[in-house]
Design a protein around this motif. Structure first.
Motif, mmCIF file in Angstrom:
data_model
loop_
_atom_site.group_PDB
_atom_site.id
_atom_site.type_symbol
_atom_site.label_atom_id
_atom_site.label_comp_id
_atom_site.label_asym_id
_atom_site.label_seq_id
_atom_site.Cartn_x
_atom_site.Cartn_y
_atom_site.Cartn_z
ATOM 1 N N VAL A 176 -28.459 -11.204 -92.520
ATOM 2 C CA VAL A 176 -27.538 -12.091 -93.209
ATOM 3 C C VAL A 176 -28.273 -12.777 -94.350
ATOM 4 O O VAL A 176 -27.794 -12.833 -95.461
ATOM 5 N N THR A 177 -29.453 -13.292 -94.071
ATOM 6 C CA THR A 177 -30.228 -13.966 -95.104
ATOM 7 C C THR A 177 -31.696 -14.023 -94.716
ATOM 8 O O THR A 177 -32.031 -13.943 -93.545
ATOM 9 N N ASP A 178 -32.548 -14.154 -95.710
ATOM 10 C CA ASP A 178 -33.984 -14.307 -95.483
ATOM 11 C C ASP A 178 -34.374 -15.676 -96.012
ATOM 12 O O ASP A 178 -34.328 -15.919 -97.212
ATOM 13 N N LEU A 179 -34.750 -16.576 -95.114
ATOM 14 C CA LEU A 179 -35.104 -17.939 -95.493
ATOM 15 C C LEU A 179 -36.540 -18.061 -95.969
ATOM 16 O O LEU A 179 -36.963 -19.120 -96.410
ATOM 17 N N GLY A 180 -37.308 -16.987 -95.850
ATOM 18 C CA GLY A 180 -38.694 -17.016 -96.297
ATOM 19 C C GLY A 180 -39.575 -17.834 -95.374
ATOM 20 O O GLY A 180 -39.218 -18.152 -94.259
ATOM 21 N N GLY A 181 -40.741 -18.178 -95.867
ATOM 22 C CA GLY A 181 -41.691 -18.983 -95.112
ATOM 23 C C GLY A 181 -42.647 -18.133 -94.298
ATOM 24 O O GLY A 181 -42.440 -16.936 -94.112
ATOM 25 N N THR A 182 -43.707 -18.760 -93.849
ATOM 26 C CA THR A 182 -44.687 -18.096 -93.004
ATOM 27 C C THR A 182 -44.841 -18.888 -91.717
ATOM 28 O O THR A 182 -44.724 -20.118 -91.717
ATOM 29 N N PRO A 183 -45.098 -18.217 -90.609
ATOM 30 C CA PRO A 183 -45.212 -18.935 -89.336
ATOM 31 C C PRO A 183 -46.433 -19.850 -89.317
ATOM 32 O O PRO A 183 -47.468 -19.525 -89.894
ATOM 33 N N SER A 184 -46.288 -20.987 -88.661
ATOM 34 C CA SER A 184 -47.402 -21.921 -88.545
ATOM 35 C C SER A 184 -48.226 -21.643 -87.293
ATOM 36 O O SER A 184 -49.282 -22.221 -87.106
ATOM 37 N N GLY A 185 -47.733 -20.789 -86.445
ATOM 38 C CA GLY A 185 -48.435 -20.418 -85.224
ATOM 39 C C GLY A 185 -47.848 -19.117 -84.715
ATOM 40 O O GLY A 185 -46.929 -18.571 -85.308
ATOM 41 N N PRO A 186 -48.371 -18.616 -83.596
ATOM 42 C CA PRO A 186 -47.860 -17.347 -83.075
ATOM 43 C C PRO A 186 -46.417 -17.477 -82.596
ATOM 44 O O PRO A 186 -46.009 -18.521 -82.109
ATOM 45 N N VAL A 187 -45.655 -16.406 -82.749
ATOM 46 C CA VAL A 187 -44.278 -16.338 -82.285
ATOM 47 C C VAL A 187 -44.204 -15.192 -81.293
ATOM 48 O O VAL A 187 -44.651 -14.079 -81.590
ATOM 49 N N PHE A 188 -43.643 -15.463 -80.115
ATOM 50 C CA PHE A 188 -43.595 -14.428 -79.097
ATOM 51 C C PHE A 188 -42.588 -13.342 -79.468
ATOM 52 O O PHE A 188 -41.444 -13.614 -79.789
ATOM 53 N N THR A 189 -43.070 -12.104 -79.413
ATOM 54 C CA THR A 189 -42.234 -10.910 -79.538
ATOM 55 C C THR A 189 -42.641 -9.966 -78.415
ATOM 56 O O THR A 189 -43.727 -10.094 -77.848
ATOM 57 N N GLU A 190 -41.766 -9.025 -78.113
ATOM 58 C CA GLU A 190 -42.042 -8.088 -77.015
ATOM 59 C C GLU A 190 -43.365 -7.354 -77.225
ATOM 60 O O GLU A 190 -44.171 -7.240 -76.325
ATOM 61 N N ASN A 191 -43.576 -6.844 -78.424
ATOM 62 C CA ASN A 191 -44.801 -6.110 -78.745
ATOM 63 C C ASN A 191 -45.407 -6.682 -80.018
ATOM 64 O O ASN A 191 -44.670 -7.115 -80.914
ATOM 65 N N GLN A 192 -46.715 -6.655 -80.107
ATOM 66 C CA GLN A 192 -47.379 -7.137 -81.319
ATOM 67 C C GLN A 192 -46.866 -6.338 -82.512
ATOM 68 O O GLN A 192 -46.730 -5.124 -82.458
ATOM 69 N N GLY A 193 -46.539 -7.028 -83.585
ATOM 70 C CA GLY A 193 -46.012 -6.388 -84.779
ATOM 71 C C GLY A 193 -44.497 -6.376 -84.841
ATOM 72 O O GLY A 193 -43.920 -6.157 -85.897
ATOM 73 N N ASP A 194 -43.817 -6.605 -83.712
ATOM 74 C CA ASP A 194 -42.359 -6.705 -83.728
ATOM 75 C C ASP A 194 -41.957 -7.977 -84.465
ATOM 76 O O ASP A 194 -42.763 -8.914 -84.595
ATOM 77 N N THR A 195 -40.723 -8.046 -84.904
ATOM 78 C CA THR A 195 -40.254 -9.249 -85.598
ATOM 79 C C THR A 195 -39.069 -9.920 -84.907
ATOM 80 O O THR A 195 -38.598 -10.948 -85.383
ATOM 81 N N LEU A 196 -38.598 -9.384 -83.786
ATOM 82 C CA LEU A 196 -37.455 -9.976 -83.102
ATOM 83 C C LEU A 196 -37.909 -11.175 -82.278
ATOM 84 O O LEU A 196 -38.624 -11.037 -81.282
ATOM 85 N N ALA A 197 -37.507 -12.352 -82.697
ATOM 86 C CA ALA A 197 -37.881 -13.598 -82.016
ATOM 87 C C ALA A 197 -36.865 -13.930 -80.923
ATOM 88 O O ALA A 197 -35.711 -13.494 -80.969
ATOM 89 N N LEU A 198 -37.288 -14.719 -79.992
ATOM 90 C CA LEU A 198 -36.447 -15.250 -78.910
ATOM 91 C C LEU A 198 -35.753 -14.130 -78.131
ATOM 92 O O LEU A 198 -34.650 -14.290 -77.624
#
Length: 182
Positions: free
Chosen positions: A40-62
């Motif tokens: 829908v949209t890309d808000l940009g920004g960079t993570p300030s810490g690690p975000v849990f994803t199923e596999n390293q390199g994935d981008t699906l959060a929560l």
């Protein structure tokens, strides 16, 4: 249709505020839709810490759950749809409806889980990364906290204020590129 136009306006404002580049939207009649159907949209920004994803390199959060669903209605988390995806800090957050995606886009920091969706007890008690289960959660002072499982949640509950305080200190010491390792 009015909601779609409103969402497009909110998304455009958010993109302009973040300075992110956006693909040109496609016009269909009087409605504006995103060129990439699943984002829908890309808000940009960079993570300030690690975000849990199923596999390293994935981008699906929560784990694909709708972050806004925890805070509205009966507060029961629901899975999001690829159709309503908002990219925030490089991660994809899915929503069950266009309204929830719009709500998130207007104030994403309000809805993302603490500690990037990692287990609140693990980061607070042990300064360790462990997966957070999107169905084992609590909202404390307007912040969503996930825990590994119900047994861990029971350990977290009696001292959650202490674990949150320690987690708030520990989490920033972890690099955004870190990922849970079994």
């Amino acid at each position: 249709m009015r909601k779609s136009i409103l969402f497009a306006a909110v998304a455009s404002l958010a993109l302009a505020a973040c300075g992110g580049a956006a693909e040109a939207p496609a016009e269909t009649g009087s409605e504006t839709v995103a060129a990439a159907e699943s984002t829908v949209t890309d808000l940009g920004g960079t993570p300030s810490g690690p975000v849990f994803t199923e596999n390293q390199g994935d981008t699906l959060a929560l784990s694909g759950y709708d972050a806004v669903s925890y805070f509205v209605g009966d507060g029961v988390p629901v899975e999001g749809s690829e159709e309503f995806t908002v990219k925030y800090q490089g991660y994809d957050y899915r929503f069950a409806s266009e309204d929830n995606a719009s709500t998130f886009a207007a104030d994403p920091a309000k809805y993302v889980p603490a500690y990037g969706g990692y287990c609140a007890w693990a980061i607070g008690a042990n300064n360790a990364l462990a997966p957070g289960d999107p169905n084992v959660y609590e909202i404390v002072d307007g912040t969503l906290y996930l825990n590994f499982n119900e047994d861990v949640q029971k350990r977290w509950e009696p001292k959650k204020d202490e674990f949150i305080k320690q987690g708030d200190e520990n989490y920033p010491t972890h690099d955004a590129s870190e990922h849970y390792k079994a």
